[in-house]
Scaffold this motif. Structure first.
Motif, PDB file in Angstrom:
ATOM      1  N   ALA A   1      12.419  56.714  27.887  1.00 23.98           N
ATOM      2  CA  ALA A   1      12.328  57.478  29.135  1.00 23.98           C
ATOM      3  C   ALA A   1      11.186  58.477  29.058  1.00 23.98           C
ATOM      4  N   LEU A   2      10.527  58.659  30.181  1.00 26.40           N
ATOM      5  CA  LEU A   2       9.545  59.717  30.368  1.00 26.40           C
ATOM      6  C   LEU A   2      10.157  60.643  31.403  1.00 26.40           C
ATOM      7  N   ALA A   3      10.429  61.889  31.052  1.00 32.98           N
ATOM      8  CA  ALA A   3      11.357  62.681  31.857  1.00 32.98           C
ATOM      9  C   ALA A   3      10.763  63.990  32.347  1.00 32.98           C
ATOM     10  N   TYR A   4      11.072  64.303  33.601  1.00 33.92           N
ATOM     11  CA  TYR A   4      10.719  65.571  34.240  1.00 33.92           C
ATOM     12  C   TYR A   4      11.824  66.581  33.954  1.00 33.92           C
ATOM     13  N   THR A   5      11.454  67.765  33.518  1.00 28.09           N
ATOM     14  CA  THR A   5      12.448  68.756  33.102  1.00 28.09           C
ATOM     15  C   THR A   5      12.869  69.708  34.214  1.00 28.09           C
ATOM     16  N   GLY A   6      12.388  69.495  35.430  1.00 24.43           N
ATOM     17  CA  GLY A   6      12.659  70.452  36.493  1.00 24.43           C
ATOM     18  C   GLY A   6      14.020  70.320  37.136  1.00 24.43           C
ATOM     19  N   GLY A   7      14.781  69.287  36.817  1.00 24.82           N
ATOM     20  CA  GLY A   7      16.083  69.104  37.443  1.00 24.82           C
ATOM     21  C   GLY A   7      17.161  69.945  36.798  1.00 24.82           C
ATOM     22  N   ALA A   8      18.298  70.057  37.496  1.00 29.22           N
ATOM     23  CA  ALA A   8      19.411  70.851  36.974  1.00 29.22           C
ATOM     24  C   ALA A   8      20.087  70.166  35.799  1.00 29.22           C
TER      25      ALA A   8
ATOM     26  N   HIS B   1      25.212  52.597  43.000  1.00 27.32           N
ATOM     27  CA  HIS B   1      25.224  51.214  43.499  1.00 27.32           C
ATOM     28  C   HIS B   1      26.183  51.146  44.680  1.00 27.32           C
ATOM     29  N   PRO B   2      25.852  50.396  45.735  1.00 30.71           N
ATOM     30  CA  PRO B   2      26.742  50.359  46.907  1.00 30.71           C
ATOM     31  C   PRO B   2      28.132  49.799  46.597  1.00 30.71           C
ATOM     32  N   THR B   3      28.251  48.995  45.551  1.00 35.52           N
ATOM     33  CA  THR B   3      29.546  48.416  45.187  1.00 35.52           C
ATOM     34  C   THR B   3      30.186  49.111  43.989  1.00 35.52           C
ATOM     35  N   PHE B   4      29.366  49.413  42.972  1.00 37.59           N
ATOM     36  CA  PHE B   4      29.918  49.893  41.699  1.00 37.59           C
ATOM     37  C   PHE B   4      29.915  51.406  41.562  1.00 37.59           C
ATOM     38  N   GLY B   5      29.433  52.110  42.557  1.00 41.32           N
ATOM     39  CA  GLY B   5      29.482  53.571  42.518  1.00 41.32           C
ATOM     40  C   GLY B   5      28.409  54.190  41.647  1.00 41.32           C
ATOM     41  N   GLU B   6      28.687  55.391  41.137  1.00 41.69           N
ATOM     42  CA  GLU B   6      27.677  56.147  40.395  1.00 41.69           C
ATOM     43  C   GLU B   6      27.852  55.991  38.896  1.00 41.69           C
ATOM     44  N   GLU B   7      26.724  55.912  38.209  1.00 42.07           N
ATOM     45  CA  GLU B   7      26.689  55.893  36.746  1.00 42.07           C
ATOM     46  C   GLU B   7      25.698  56.955  36.286  1.00 42.07           C
ATOM     47  N   ALA B   8      26.051  57.633  35.192  1.00 39.33           N
ATOM     48  CA  ALA B   8      25.159  58.626  34.601  1.00 39.33           C
ATOM     49  C   ALA B   8      24.788  58.194  33.189  1.00 39.33           C
ATOM     50  N   ILE B   9      23.532  58.358  32.838  1.00 39.17           N
ATOM     51  CA  ILE B   9      23.042  57.949  31.526  1.00 39.17           C
ATOM     52  C   ILE B   9      21.981  58.950  31.073  1.00 39.17           C
ATOM     53  N   GLU B  10      21.955  59.245  29.789  1.00 38.04           N
ATOM     54  CA  GLU B  10      20.887  60.052  29.202  1.00 38.04           C
ATOM     55  C   GLU B  10      20.105  59.150  28.246  1.00 38.04           C
ATOM     56  N   PRO B  11      19.073  58.480  28.756  1.00 46.06           N
ATOM     57  CA  PRO B  11      18.307  57.567  27.905  1.00 46.06           C
ATOM     58  C   PRO B  11      17.491  58.346  26.878  1.00 46.06           C
ATOM     59  N   PRO B  12      17.098  57.699  25.791  1.00 47.59           N
ATOM     60  CA  PRO B  12      16.249  58.387  24.815  1.00 47.59           C
ATOM     61  C   PRO B  12      14.901  58.744  25.437  1.00 47.59           C
ATOM     62  N   VAL B  13      14.511  59.999  25.293  1.00 49.18           N
ATOM     63  CA  VAL B  13      13.303  60.501  25.952  1.00 49.18           C
ATOM     64  C   VAL B  13      12.171  60.625  24.941  1.00 49.18           C
ATOM     65  N   ARG B  14      11.044  60.074  25.311  1.00 49.73           N
ATOM     66  CA  ARG B  14       9.861  60.161  24.462  1.00 49.73           C
ATOM     67  C   ARG B  14       8.919  61.280  24.897  1.00 49.73           C
ATOM     68  N   VAL B  15       8.889  61.563  26.193  1.00 49.75           N
ATOM     69  CA  VAL B  15       8.032  62.625  26.724  1.00 49.75           C
ATOM     70  C   VAL B  15       8.842  63.478  27.692  1.00 49.75           C
ATOM     71  N   TRP B  16       8.825  64.797  27.460  1.00 47.83           N
ATOM     72  CA  TRP B  16       9.357  65.758  28.429  1.00 47.83           C
ATOM     73  C   TRP B  16       8.188  66.493  29.071  1.00 47.83           C
ATOM     74  N   THR B  17       8.297  66.816  30.341  1.00 45.64           N
ATOM     75  CA  THR B  17       7.251  67.612  30.996  1.00 45.64           C
ATOM     76  C   THR B  17       7.830  68.351  32.193  1.00 45.64           C
ATOM     77  N   ASP B  18       7.234  69.512  32.483  1.00 49.32           N
ATOM     78  CA  ASP B  18       7.641  70.249  33.684  1.00 49.32           C
ATOM     79  C   ASP B  18       6.722  69.958  34.860  1.00 49.32           C
ATOM     80  N   ASN B  19       5.818  68.974  34.705  1.00 53.19           N
ATOM     81  CA  ASN B  19       4.971  68.541  35.817  1.00 53.19           C
ATOM     82  C   ASN B  19       4.921  67.014  35.815  1.00 53.19           C
ATOM     83  N   ALA B  20       5.501  66.408  36.853  1.00 58.70           N
ATOM     84  CA  ALA B  20       5.674  64.957  36.862  1.00 58.70           C
ATOM     85  C   ALA B  20       4.367  64.186  36.971  1.00 58.70           C
ATOM     86  N   ASP B  21       3.288  64.827  37.429  1.00 59.21           N
ATOM     87  CA  ASP B  21       1.988  64.163  37.480  1.00 59.21           C
ATOM     88  C   ASP B  21       1.567  63.628  36.117  1.00 59.21           C
ATOM     89  N   LEU B  22       1.923  64.362  35.085  1.00 62.23           N
ATOM     90  CA  LEU B  22       1.496  63.993  33.735  1.00 62.23           C
ATOM     91  C   LEU B  22       2.038  62.634  33.303  1.00 62.23           C
TER      92      LEU B  22
END
Length: 304
Positions: free
Chosen positions: A193-200, A208-229
């Motif tokens: 994952a390449l992840a933006y750190t600005g979220g809560a 998914h319209p049938t299976f509902g919501e799923e939450a996952i924390e994938p392994p992150v290789r890059v964190w950044t506070d600016n998504a352009d990067l």
């Protein structure tokens, strides 16, 4: 017993000093001398029997009493300006400075494009942009308005939703060819994952319209506070990311990126104009609000 009228001028001066964090800068903006500003604050503090601003040789800072009074003092200043605008010459000629906060990437990509026409239409308005992904405090930091891309919580601020911002799970076609197209969020644990750190939350939430919501924390290789990067790494096949559509629409159009798991979606955000709580605003501020509302009401990246 005759009740004294409030010292409205001193409250307006207090709000201006708090906005600038400086007596001298406030004095320059208001066209007053430094001693006049200092005397107004001293007069207000003597009247209240409270210290509103702590002074040192290098800086000024609001006391607890000052912070508690600032929101209403700022409204006094703003509403006084608005009344004068409506009653005087500025009712037909907006002029003066408007201070606006906006997200960095969005501001560079879209506000710069719409700014020239506004400057042409309102030659006596000065615009002061502060571009940052930080959530500013409009009242205490002296902003007239802000653009925010968020799901807004209830607050004392006024807001106006302009358009929807879709969030897309994207990767390069090469990355998906090498690692396979995921079919369920649980599979993302074996992707980078390449992840933006600005979220809560750092969890990725997909629905998914049938299976509902799923939450996952994938392994992150890059964190950044600016998504352009993240875009160059995405195009180079270094992982997946959840990006706002306005940052990746060109890459999607050109085939450099692809939406992964399109049947799963991320809850979209809204682009909002956020304003201090007073319904009265100087005409210069209202002019910019109305202009941005027209220009950004339809997602400017749609059909671009």
């Amino acid at each position: 017993m005759t009740k004294r009228l409030p010292d409205l001028e001193a409250w307006a001066i207090f709000a201006t000093v708090a906005k600038h964090g400086s007596f001298s800068r406030a004095a320059r903006e208001m066209g007053m001398s430094d001693p006049t500003v200092s005397k107004a604050i001293a007069r207000l503090e003597a009247r209240l029997g409270l210290t509103l601003i702590a002074r040192t040789s290098r800086r000024v800072a609001l006391t607890d009493a000052g912070r508690a009074a600032l929101a209403r003092a700022s409204r006094i200043l703003s509403e006084g300006e608005a009344v004068e605008d409506e009653a005087g010459e500025q009712s037909t000629v907006p002029r003066g400075r408007v201070r606006i906060s906006a997200p960095l990437s969005f501001g560079i990509a879209y506000l710069g494009a719409v700014l020239p026409a506004f400057l042409q239409a309102y030659p006596e308005i000065t615009v002061d942009f502060a571009l940052s992904d930080r959530k500013v405090d409009l009242v205490s930091e002296g902003f007239d308005l802000a653009l925010r891309i968020a799901s807004l919580n209830d607050s004392s601020l006024l807001s106006r939703r302009l358009c929807t911002v879709r969030l897309l799970l994207v990767a390069s076609p090469d990355y998906l060819d090498r690692h396979g197209m995921p079919t369920h969020p649980a599979e993302l644990s074996r992707y980078c994952a390449l992840a933006y750190t600005g979220g809560a939350s750092r969890a990725w939430r997909l629905t998914h319209p049938t299976f509902g919501e799923e939450a996952i924390e994938p392994p992150v290789r890059v964190w950044t506070d600016n998504a352009d990067l993240l875009n160059p790494a995405l195009v180079a096949g270094q992982g997946l990311a959840i990006q706002p559509e306005f940052l990746v629409w060109r890459e999607l159009r050109d085939g450099k990126l692809k939406v992964a798991m399109p049947e799963w979606s991320v809850t979209p955000l809204g682009l909002h104009l956020v304003m201090p709580p007073s319904p009265l605003r100087p005409l210069r501020v209202q002019a910019l609000i109305d202009y941005l509302a027209r220009e950004l009401a339809n997602a400017p990246w749609d059909g671009a």
